[in-house]
Design a protein around this motif. Structure first.
Motif, PDB file in Angstrom:
ATOM      1  N   PRO A  71       0.845  -1.197   0.000  1.00 41.21           N
ATOM      2  CA  PRO A  71       0.000   0.000   0.000  1.00 41.21           C
ATOM      3  C   PRO A  71       0.880   1.247   0.000  1.00 41.21           C
ATOM      4  O   PRO A  71       2.047   1.203   0.394  1.00 41.21           O
ATOM      5  CB  PRO A  71      -0.799  -0.131   1.300  1.00 41.21           C
ATOM      6  N   GLU A  72       0.325   2.327  -0.463  1.00 35.29           N
ATOM      7  CA  GLU A  72       1.073   3.572  -0.633  1.00 35.29           C
ATOM      8  C   GLU A  72       1.853   3.963   0.619  1.00 35.29           C
ATOM      9  O   GLU A  72       3.008   4.383   0.523  1.00 35.29           O
ATOM     10  CB  GLU A  72       0.086   4.676  -1.005  1.00 35.29           C
ATOM     11  N   GLU A  73       1.255   3.822   1.788  1.00 36.94           N
ATOM     12  CA  GLU A  73       1.910   4.274   3.024  1.00 36.94           C
ATOM     13  C   GLU A  73       3.118   3.420   3.414  1.00 36.94           C
ATOM     14  O   GLU A  73       3.900   3.818   4.276  1.00 36.94           O
ATOM     15  CB  GLU A  73       0.912   4.343   4.195  1.00 36.94           C
ATOM     16  N   GLN A  74       3.309   2.293   2.776  1.00 39.05           N
ATOM     17  CA  GLN A  74       4.456   1.422   3.071  1.00 39.05           C
ATOM     18  C   GLN A  74       5.570   1.530   2.031  1.00 39.05           C
ATOM     19  O   GLN A  74       6.669   1.030   2.241  1.00 39.05           O
ATOM     20  CB  GLN A  74       3.992  -0.039   3.152  1.00 39.05           C
ATOM     21  N   LYS A  75       5.290   2.177   0.928  1.00 36.48           N
ATOM     22  CA  LYS A  75       6.212   2.170  -0.205  1.00 36.48           C
ATOM     23  C   LYS A  75       7.544   2.868   0.070  1.00 36.48           C
ATOM     24  O   LYS A  75       8.576   2.413  -0.420  1.00 36.48           O
ATOM     25  CB  LYS A  75       5.550   2.760  -1.442  1.00 36.48           C
ATOM     26  N   ALA A  76       7.566   3.931   0.838  1.00 32.52           N
ATOM     27  CA  ALA A  76       8.814   4.676   1.054  1.00 32.52           C
ATOM     28  C   ALA A  76       9.877   3.801   1.724  1.00 32.52           C
ATOM     29  O   ALA A  76      11.033   3.784   1.294  1.00 32.52           O
ATOM     30  CB  ALA A  76       8.549   5.932   1.879  1.00 32.52           C
TER      31      ALA A  76
END
Length: 89
Positions: A71-76
């Motif tokens: 999910p987007e919030e885990q990508k970094a």
């Protein structure tokens, strides 16, 4: 042991994470990937275990797969791992 029983595999994975036994962690993470292919955490666990064993070239495709599924919030955070392993996703 039923190789398709997510609960059993996850329990074993947690056991080996506490040890830690990176070879077993990578093996169980791959087994979980076969059962839950859309779960980004499984290839991430494999990538991290392989990286700790200084097997970066093998770890990179798993990190890239985790990045694609996450999910987007885990990508970094996963992107950082990909870059540390020499990838550019």
């Amino acid at each position: 042991m039923d190789p398709s029983d997510v609960g059993v595999l996850a329990t074993l994975l947690n056991f080996y994470l506490a040890q830690p036994d990176d070879a077993k962690i990578a093996e169980l993470g791959q087994a979980l990937m076969a059962v839950e292919p859309q779960n980004y955490q499984h290839p991430l666990v494999v990538a991290e275990a392989l990286a700790r064993m200084n097997r970066g070239p093998e770890a990179l495709p798993f990190a890239q797969q985790a990045l694609a599924l996450a999910p987007e919030e885990q990508k970094a955070g996963i992107q950082q791992l990909v870059e540390q392993l020499g990838g550019t996703n």
